[in-house]
Design an enzyme around this catalytic site. Structure first.
Site, PDB file in Angstrom:
ATOM      1  N   HIS A  21       0.878  -1.178   0.000  1.00 31.03           N
ATOM      2  CA  HIS A  21       0.000   0.000   0.000  1.00 31.03           C
ATOM      3  C   HIS A  21       0.910   1.221   0.000  1.00 31.03           C
ATOM      4  CE1 HIS A  21       1.015  -0.611   4.202  1.00 31.03           C
ATOM      5  NE2 HIS A  21       0.473   0.547   4.560  1.00 31.03           N
ATOM      6  N   HIS A  54       1.265   3.985   2.170  1.00 35.13           N
ATOM      7  CA  HIS A  54       1.699   4.757   3.338  1.00 35.13           C
ATOM      8  C   HIS A  54       3.186   5.046   3.154  1.00 35.13           C
ATOM      9  CE1 HIS A  54      -1.602   3.740   6.515  1.00 35.13           C
ATOM     10  NE2 HIS A  54      -1.667   5.004   6.179  1.00 35.13           N
ATOM     11  N   ASP A  97       5.696   5.012   5.033  1.00 31.70           N
ATOM     12  CA  ASP A  97       6.690   4.095   5.607  1.00 31.70           C
ATOM     13  C   ASP A  97       6.932   2.869   4.737  1.00 31.70           C
ATOM     14  OD1 ASP A  97       3.984   3.595   6.573  1.00 31.70           O
ATOM     15  OD2 ASP A  97       4.788   2.014   7.847  1.00 31.70           O
ATOM     16  N   HIS A  98       6.137   2.715   3.673  1.00 33.79           N
ATOM     17  CA  HIS A  98       6.315   1.548   2.793  1.00 33.79           C
ATOM     18  C   HIS A  98       6.888   1.917   1.420  1.00 33.79           C
ATOM     19  CE1 HIS A  98       4.083  -1.316   5.431  1.00 33.79           C
ATOM     20  NE2 HIS A  98       3.769  -0.133   5.958  1.00 33.79           N
ATOM     21  N   HIS A 123      -6.790  -2.813   5.934  1.00 29.68           N
ATOM     22  CA  HIS A 123      -6.001  -1.746   6.566  1.00 29.68           C
ATOM     23  C   HIS A 123      -6.829  -0.448   6.496  1.00 29.68           C
ATOM     24  CE1 HIS A 123      -2.386   0.006   8.119  1.00 29.68           C
ATOM     25  NE2 HIS A 123      -1.926   0.533   7.008  1.00 29.68           N
ATOM     26  N   ASP A 134       0.273  -4.313   5.825  1.00 24.64           N
ATOM     27  CA  ASP A 134      -0.329  -3.724   7.029  1.00 24.64           C
ATOM     28  C   ASP A 134      -1.805  -4.115   7.063  1.00 24.64           C
ATOM     29  OD1 ASP A 134       2.070  -2.538   7.457  1.00 24.64           O
ATOM     30  OD2 ASP A 134       1.328  -0.475   7.496  1.00 24.64           O
ATOM     31  N   HIS A 177       7.439  -4.814  11.138  1.00 29.37           N
ATOM     32  CA  HIS A 177       6.664  -3.576  11.311  1.00 29.37           C
ATOM     33  C   HIS A 177       6.443  -3.367  12.810  1.00 29.37           C
ATOM     34  CE1 HIS A 177       3.534  -0.551  10.599  1.00 29.37           C
ATOM     35  NE2 HIS A 177       3.860  -0.560   9.322  1.00 29.37           N
TER      36      HIS A 177
HETATM   37 ZN   LIG Z   1       3.112   0.664   7.837  1.00 30.39          ZN
HETATM   38 ZN   LIG Z   2       0.116   1.278   6.567  1.00 28.78          ZN
END
Ligand SMILES: [Zn+2]
Ligand SMILES: [Zn+2]
Length: 504
Positions: A257, A259, A261-262, A356, A379, A454
């Site tokens: 996805h 976000h 952080d990914h 998510h 996630d 994570h």
């Molecule tokens: Zn994440």
């Molecule tokens: Zn996420």
């Protein structure tokens, strides 16, 4: 008259001081043994991953406990000989400190430590003299000749000469080391050296909350000779290189996805894959709808840099056609929440929907290769589609957040008036999986090994691991591993084993 009554006040004071020094070393020794990460931070030592923590626990812990033992022995028996051992260690520690100050310059912290060490050394030395001269002592003083005889003096001179030689040859040694280290790292081909099978490497096992040991999510999956990357969070590309996984060999990136952080290091991976491998086609980036926007954005952000690189190195070294990324969006067939997105070279990769919410779409991936299988959750909260994909898998790579710990952070943020942080801490508990729920899923799906990534909140010290797992062990009796950057889990083809080692 008893021995105690013969004790002079001076002797009593010094034995007390030696005893306190022993207790100080004892506290440090126990601290390093029990909380190596925390003590390392206090002493500005940076452990390199689990092996570094292990070294700090054993070396520092052992040193201080040993010094404590001999100080306490000296204090309780009143025999000055026992103090020789901590005195010698302190002399060596001070010598190391002075060499460090000579090489790196005097830092306030180093000078402060030196001062403490010199004070302790003087205290132990004076105590030795006081105890040697005490009334009724049958130790006629510490015989200096026992320590400083010809043999020990020659030994000390040899050590000093070696250290001096090394100090004076720093430039030569530095250049020779560069050659050796570079030859080792440039010749390394971790992927080629792996046995046939599925391999999972953690280039990022953390999450947005900064964790000194963990980059943001990134899982390297090597199936046979094909190198795939699932998510590429901030700082993970650097970890990939430190693990000697050549970014030039990446076949495709799969995003779960979007976000931040990914996806944060996608631009860096595109760049390093291009410049590191002279690839002639852009990096394929698979993902659900929306991946086009992400790839387009990174392509645009790196477009000026791309021009500079071609000017620097020429089109033969960095073929312009290989720059950037190529979005490969996929959709699930109507009425389905899964689809095989890659089926090549014996590797089958299935994307499946996860929950998510409100992030939609969000997916996980299942890798199948020669009878071995790995499922990466992405996630998500526990959901049926993940459970379905994980059924019978060898390894479930599952995101995990410990609500009991995040709850503490939330309360603290609330107390100190950081309402924004408190709100976010409360929110994130709604769209992630607890280690306990991960364990329940692993049990229900019958997976052979559960790997948590994570990790939220950050776990800067090993002692926090048990609290992070909570009651997970009650629900799942297979192995549970808390992911750490550098970890490589290998699932050899035609075997049932899951082997574990660190690439850092
Ligand atoms: Zn994440
Ligand atoms: Zn996420």
């Amino acid at each position: 008259m008893t021995a105690t009554s013969r004790r002079s006040p001076t002797e009593t004071v010094f034995r007390l001081l030696v005893g306190l020094t022993g207790l100080f070393f004892l506290a440090l020794g126990i601290g390093f043994m029990a909380f190596p990460d925390i003590l390392a931070a206090v002493f500005s030592v940076e452990p390199a991953y689990s092996l570094g923590v292990n070294g700090i626990r054993s070396d520092f812990g052992g040193l201080f406990l040993g010094m404590s033992f001999f100080c306490l022995l000296g204090a309780t028996t009143g025999r000055c000989r026992w103090l020789t051992v901590p005195i010698i260690f302190l002399l060596l520690i001070i010598a190391g400190r002075l060499i460090g100050i000579g090489l790196d310059g005097p830092s306030p912290a180093a000078v402060k430590s030196l001062l403490v060490e010199v004070i302790l050394l003087v205290l132990l030395a004076v105590s030795t003299v006081v105890l040697a001269l005490r009334a009724g002592s049958n130790e006629k003083g510490l015989k200096v000749s026992e320590l400083l005889n010809l043999k020990t003096l020659v030994g000390a001179a040899v050590v000093a000469a070696i250290l001096g030689g090394l100090f004076l040859s720093q430039k030569k040694i530095g250049l020779a080391l560069v050659e050796r280290i570079a030859a080792k790292s440039m010749n390394a081909d971790v992927i080629a050296d792996l046995p046939d099978g599925l391999h999972v490497g953690l280039c990022g096992s953390g999450a947005p909350l900064a964790d000194p040991r963990r980059a943001n999510p990134c899982v390297a999956v090597i199936a046979g000779r094909s190198f795939y990357v699932v998510d590429i969070g901030p700082s993970s590309e650097r970890k990939m290189e430190l693990m000697r996984l050549n970014p030039g060999k990446v076949k495709a990136v799969l995003l779960t996805h979007f976000h931040s952080d990914h996806i944060g290091d996608l631009g860096e991976l595109m760049l390093k894959r291009w410049t590191g491998g002279s690839n002639k086609s852009p990096l394929e980036v698979f993902g659900p709808a929306g991946v086009e926007t992400v790839v387009e954005g990174f392509n645009l952000a790196y477009s000026l840099d791309t021009e500079y690189r071609i000017l620097h190195h020429g089109p033969e070294t960095v073929p312009p056609a290989g720059a950037g990324g190529l979005a490969r969006p996929f959709h699930f067939p109507p009425g389905k929440n899964e689809a095989v997105i890659i089926d090549a070279d014996g590797v089958r990769i299935t994307a499946f929907e996860v929950d998510h919410a409100p992030v939609k779409p969000a997916v996980g991936y299942r890798f199948d290769y020669k009878g071995r299988s790995v499922v990466i959750s992405g996630d998500t909260i526990p959901c049926q589609s993940l459970l379905h994909q994980a059924r019978g898998a060898d390894l479930l790579v599952q995101e995990a957040l410990q609500p009991a710990m995040v709850g503490i952070l939330q309360d603290l943020a609330q107390k100190i008036g950081r309402h924004n942080t408190a709100r976010i801490m409360g929110d994130i508990m709604q769209y992630h999986t607890s280690p306990e729920d991960a364990a329940k899923m692993a049990k229900e799906a019958g997976v052979r090994h559960l790997l948590l990534i994570h990790i939220v909140p950050p776990l800067p010290a090993s002692i926090l691991k048990a609290a992070f797992l909570g009651d997970a062990g009650k629900f799942y009796h297979g192995p549970i591993t808390i992911g750490e950057d550098g970890l490589l889990l290998s699932l050899p083809a035609g075997d049932k084993q899951i082997l574990q080692r660190s690439l850092l």
